[in-house]
Design an enzyme around this catalytic site. Structure first.
Site, PDB file in Angstrom:
ATOM      1  N   TYR A   1       0.819  -2.509 -12.248  1.00 51.08           N
ATOM      2  CA  TYR A   1      -0.591  -2.466 -12.676  1.00 51.08           C
ATOM      3  C   TYR A   1      -0.721  -1.918 -14.096  1.00 51.08           C
ATOM      4  O   TYR A   1      -1.715  -1.287 -14.434  1.00 51.08           O
ATOM      5  CB  TYR A   1      -1.444  -1.664 -11.673  1.00 51.08           C
ATOM      6  CG  TYR A   1      -1.286  -2.166 -10.256  1.00 51.08           C
ATOM      7  CD1 TYR A   1      -1.747  -3.424  -9.903  1.00 51.08           C
ATOM      8  CD2 TYR A   1      -0.645  -1.395  -9.270  1.00 51.08           C
ATOM      9  CE1 TYR A   1      -1.582  -3.917  -8.610  1.00 51.08           C
ATOM     10  CE2 TYR A   1      -0.479  -1.876  -7.976  1.00 51.08           C
ATOM     11  CZ  TYR A   1      -0.949  -3.130  -7.654  1.00 51.08           C
ATOM     12  OH  TYR A   1      -0.785  -3.621  -6.376  1.00 51.08           O
TER      13      TYR A   1
ATOM     14  N   GLY B   1       0.748  -1.244   0.000  1.00 45.70           N
ATOM     15  CA  GLY B   1       0.000   0.000   0.000  1.00 45.70           C
ATOM     16  C   GLY B   1       0.777   1.292   0.000  1.00 45.70           C
ATOM     17  O   GLY B   1       0.197   2.355  -0.235  1.00 45.70           O
TER      18      GLY B   1
ATOM     19  N   CYS C   1     -12.269   2.784 -29.441  1.00 49.97           N
ATOM     20  CA  CYS C   1     -13.498   3.572 -29.625  1.00 49.97           C
ATOM     21  C   CYS C   1     -14.235   3.806 -28.313  1.00 49.97           C
ATOM     22  O   CYS C   1     -15.358   3.328 -28.123  1.00 49.97           O
ATOM     23  CB  CYS C   1     -14.426   2.857 -30.582  1.00 49.97           C
ATOM     24  SG  CYS C   1     -13.553   2.104 -31.930  1.00 49.97           S
TER      25      CYS C   1
ATOM     26  N   ARG D   1      -5.001   2.361 -16.346  1.00 47.10           N
ATOM     27  CA  ARG D   1      -5.076   3.136 -15.107  1.00 47.10           C
ATOM     28  C   ARG D   1      -5.750   4.509 -15.265  1.00 47.10           C
ATOM     29  O   ARG D   1      -6.576   4.880 -14.437  1.00 47.10           O
ATOM     30  CB  ARG D   1      -3.689   3.271 -14.451  1.00 47.10           C
ATOM     31  CG  ARG D   1      -3.047   1.908 -14.113  1.00 47.10           C
ATOM     32  CD  ARG D   1      -1.873   2.020 -13.159  1.00 47.10           C
ATOM     33  NE  ARG D   1      -2.345   2.390 -11.835  1.00 47.10           N
ATOM     34  CZ  ARG D   1      -2.243   3.586 -11.331  1.00 47.10           C
ATOM     35  NH1 ARG D   1      -1.642   4.548 -12.004  1.00 47.10           N
ATOM     36  NH2 ARG D   1      -2.722   3.841 -10.138  1.00 47.10           N
TER      37      ARG D   1
ATOM     38  N   GLU E   1       3.762  -6.934   1.924  1.00 41.79           N
ATOM     39  CA  GLU E   1       3.332  -7.315   0.576  1.00 41.79           C
ATOM     40  C   GLU E   1       3.420  -6.109  -0.364  1.00 41.79           C
ATOM     41  O   GLU E   1       2.423  -5.712  -0.965  1.00 41.79           O
ATOM     42  CB  GLU E   1       1.882  -7.818   0.625  1.00 41.79           C
ATOM     43  CG  GLU E   1       1.658  -8.980   1.577  1.00 41.79           C
ATOM     44  CD  GLU E   1       0.174  -9.282   1.822  1.00 41.79           C
ATOM     45  OE1 GLU E   1      -0.696  -8.521   1.320  1.00 41.79           O
ATOM     46  OE2 GLU E   1      -0.114 -10.265   2.513  1.00 41.79           O
ATOM     47  N   PRO E   2       4.577  -5.497  -0.517  1.00 42.23           N
ATOM     48  CA  PRO E   2       4.656  -4.319  -1.381  1.00 42.23           C
ATOM     49  C   PRO E   2       4.601  -4.715  -2.856  1.00 42.23           C
ATOM     50  O   PRO E   2       5.209  -5.698  -3.261  1.00 42.23           O
ATOM     51  CB  PRO E   2       6.028  -3.722  -1.032  1.00 42.23           C
ATOM     52  CG  PRO E   2       6.849  -4.898  -0.631  1.00 42.23           C
ATOM     53  CD  PRO E   2       5.904  -5.871   0.038  1.00 42.23           C
ATOM     54  N   GLY E   3       3.864  -3.955  -3.631  1.00 42.45           N
ATOM     55  CA  GLY E   3       3.794  -4.194  -5.068  1.00 42.45           C
ATOM     56  C   GLY E   3       4.229  -2.957  -5.825  1.00 42.45           C
ATOM     57  O   GLY E   3       5.309  -2.885  -6.408  1.00 42.45           O
ATOM     58  N   ARG E   4       3.357  -1.931  -5.762  1.00 47.11           N
ATOM     59  CA  ARG E   4       3.573  -0.721  -6.542  1.00 47.11           C
ATOM     60  C   ARG E   4       4.940  -0.090  -6.267  1.00 47.11           C
ATOM     61  O   ARG E   4       5.615   0.359  -7.173  1.00 47.11           O
ATOM     62  CB  ARG E   4       2.468   0.274  -6.214  1.00 47.11           C
ATOM     63  CG  ARG E   4       2.431   1.485  -7.126  1.00 47.11           C
ATOM     64  CD  ARG E   4       1.483   2.545  -6.584  1.00 47.11           C
ATOM     65  NE  ARG E   4       0.185   2.035  -6.239  1.00 47.11           N
ATOM     66  CZ  ARG E   4      -0.885   2.042  -7.041  1.00 47.11           C
ATOM     67  NH1 ARG E   4      -0.787   2.530  -8.244  1.00 47.11           N
ATOM     68  NH2 ARG E   4      -2.036   1.555  -6.617  1.00 47.11           N
TER      69      ARG E   4
HETATM   70  N1  LLP Z   1      -1.596  -7.066  -0.632  1.00 43.24           N
HETATM   71  C1  LLP Z   1      -2.892  -7.155  -0.967  1.00 43.24           C
HETATM   72  C2  LLP Z   1      -3.759  -8.055  -0.215  1.00 43.24           C
HETATM   73  C3  LLP Z   1      -3.411  -6.354  -1.996  1.00 43.24           C
HETATM   74  O1  LLP Z   1      -4.698  -6.421  -2.300  1.00 43.24           O
HETATM   75  C4  LLP Z   1      -2.551  -5.472  -2.696  1.00 43.24           C
HETATM   76  C5  LLP Z   1      -3.053  -4.636  -3.779  1.00 43.24           C
HETATM   77  C6  LLP Z   1      -1.182  -5.455  -2.348  1.00 43.24           C
HETATM   78  C7  LLP Z   1      -0.751  -6.250  -1.292  1.00 43.24           C
HETATM   79  C8  LLP Z   1      -0.185  -4.570  -3.039  1.00 43.24           C
HETATM   80  O2  LLP Z   1      -0.469  -3.231  -2.836  1.00 43.24           O
HETATM   81  P1  LLP Z   1       0.562  -2.106  -3.339  1.00 43.24           P
HETATM   82  O3  LLP Z   1       1.808  -2.213  -2.505  1.00 43.24           O
HETATM   83  O4  LLP Z   1       0.848  -2.376  -4.772  1.00 43.24           O
HETATM   84  O5  LLP Z   1      -0.171  -0.842  -3.131  1.00 43.24           O
HETATM   85  N2  LLP Z   1      -4.780  -1.751  -9.905  1.00 43.24           N
HETATM   86  C9  LLP Z   1      -4.716  -0.677  -8.941  1.00 43.24           C
HETATM   87  C10 LLP Z   1      -4.133  -1.127  -7.614  1.00 43.24           C
HETATM   88  C11 LLP Z   1      -4.858  -2.281  -7.005  1.00 43.24           C
HETATM   89  C12 LLP Z   1      -4.244  -2.756  -5.719  1.00 43.24           C
HETATM   90  C13 LLP Z   1      -4.866  -4.002  -5.258  1.00 43.24           C
HETATM   91  N3  LLP Z   1      -4.278  -4.601  -4.114  1.00 43.24           N
HETATM   92  C14 LLP Z   1      -3.929   0.485  -9.531  1.00 43.24           C
HETATM   93  O6  LLP Z   1      -3.500   0.412 -10.673  1.00 43.24           O
HETATM   94  O7  LLP Z   1      -3.771   1.517  -8.873  1.00 43.24           O
END
Ligand code: LLP
Length: 420
Positions: free
Chosen positions: A373, A239, A344, A313, A274-277
């Site tokens: 994403y 997050g 379109c 996005r 659980e970092p993603g972004r």
């Molecule tokens: N853990 C869980 C349970 C999650 O649902 C998520 C993201 C993450 C970790 C990773 O979160 P992050 O560190 O990436 O913020 N498609 C959207 C974002 C959806 C996020 C969903 N859950 C976008 O493009 O902004």
């Protein structure tokens, strides 16, 4: 910090010239910087140096095998939300004991496969999921390690659609039901309670909601322990936001770590993240080519060859992505453009009323911060092939997902006998 910088007015990905890359493989495409991926995962882990942690990269952000391999080689674990993602993580070299399985709707087949694989933790989101998992654990004679995802009822996240920790969101178990559900789990033979899990949203730009949620979690752990539950882990989800070039600067991982250490030090738990972004977002850009400079009556449309199906996005979240010329012209005049794709739908745009240097047909532009994403949310809408992904390492590059042929795109379709 990332490794997309101008050299002699030409945008580079590390040591690779993006205009040359575009001429080689054809636009549009995604390009990722390996050094940036490594840097981001290390900034995060270093911020928690000395603490007992598992950094489980959230595979959903960017699940390309090569990206996962890079992160696995930095000792990252994986946070997965489907068996497909688990298979990717395993294939990329993430060991099962570093995999956590999140998500509100796991199927029995998925739970069975993950338990047989020996993953580290299931993040359980409801009473019926817990019951199903208990049944599977009993049947396999192997208790499933679980954390229950609690919903702390905290508002956070860059957009309504990516806020997940409020009461009205579908995620987690409500605060009021949590202790009772843990008591049930504690007495089950098919699951083994290991910890507490939460995740409150994505693209969170300040620490306050994290602090509110983490404080609640700390109190919960004390309560659960007094109920006789074994809580040895705390999964704090992902997050943490990233800069998208709007001027807003989310907290540095060091500040985030400081807060977490302060709140969790007395608990004596392993911390899972659980970092993603923040790992992948600024490690990738999408390169697209200008098709037409369309001069409307009171709008100037830059029609490019990428579209909402390639990067959704802006259409889905009104997301802002910085747009840069791949080759910068000295003293270029600025123009207010709508940057749009060929699909379109009016939602097919990358920027609206954006001041940009003037472009000509054939110019390339880079849509920044597209590593998370981006490719993972792409579709073949309008029978547009999924665009290639490229990984750069220093001055070398490799296509890590190629563009499919038309035959490959329709290979899974079949005409029924009565139409053949
Ligand atoms: N853990 C869980 C349970 C999650 O649902 C998520 C993201 C993450 C970790 C990773 O979160 P992050 O560190 O990436 O913020 N498609 C959207 C974002 C959806 C996020 C969903 N859950 C976008 O493009 O902004």
């Amino acid at each position: 910090m990332h490794h997309f910088e101008y050299k002699n007015n030409r945008l580079q990905a590390e040591g690779v010239d993006l205009a040359e890359l575009a001429a080689d493989i054809g636009a549009p495409f995604y390009v990722y910087s390996e050094a940036t991926l490594r840097r981001h995962i290390n900034v995060f882990t270093t911020a928690f140096a000395g603490a007992d942690t598992l950094v489980a990269y959230s595979v959903k952000a960017n699940s390309n095998l090569a990206v996962l391999r890079v992160l696995a080689s930095e000792n990252a674990g994986a946070d997965v939300v489907s068996i497909g993602e688990m298979m990717r993580a395993l294939k990329a070299g993430v060991p099962p004991e570093k995999i956590v399985f999140s998500g509100v709707g796991k199927t029995s087949d998925e739970m069975t496969a993950a338990l047989q694989t020996g993953i580290y933790q299931f993040n359980v989101e409801s009473a019926p999921e817990l019951e199903t998992l208990d049944g599977i654990g009993k049947r396999l004679g192997k208790p499933a390690p679980v954390a229950i995802r609690v919903n702390p009822d905290v508002a956070a996240g860059g957009h309504d659609k990516i806020s997940t920790g409020r009461k009205e969101d579908k995620f987690g178990v409500s605060w009021e039901q949590t202790r009772a559900l843990y008591a049930i789990a504690r007495d089950m033979n098919g699951v083994a309670v290991k910890g507490v899990d939460l995740h409150i949203g994505s693209q969170i730009a300040d620490l306050a909601p994290f602090e509110a949620a983490f404080n609640k979690a700390a109190q919960l752990i004390a309560d659960l322990r007094s109920d006789g539950c074994n809580i040895e882990r705390l999964d704090l989800g992902g997050g943490l936001g990233i800069p998208y070039g709007t001027g807003a600067v989310p907290p540095h991982p060091d500040k985030y770590a400081e807060l977490i250490k302060r709140v969790t030090a007395p608990l004596g738990v392993q911390l899972i993240f659980e970092p993603g972004r923040m790992i992948a977002g600024n490690a990738g850009v999408m390169v697209t080519r200008v098709l037409f400079d369309k001069k409307g009556e009171n709008r100037r449309f830059l029609v490019v060859d990428a579209a909402m199906n390639d990067l959704i996005r802006p259409a889905l979240y009104d997301a802002h992505h910085e747009i840069l010329p791949v080759v910068r012209r000295e003293n270029a005049k600025e123009t207010i453009y709508d940057v749009v794709g060929p699909v379109c739908e009016s939602s097919d745009f990358f920027a609206k009323s954006r001041a940009l240097p003037e472009f000509n047909a054939g110019d390339y532009l880079a849509v920044m911060s597209a590593g998370a994403y981006g490719a993972v949310q792409a579709s073949q809408y309008n029978t547009r092939p999924l665009i290639p992904e490229v990984l750069v390492n220093g001055d070398q590059y490799a296509v890590i997902r190629r563009r499919p042929s038309f035959d490959e795109m329709i290979a899974l379709e079949a005409l029924p006998g009565w139409l053949a």
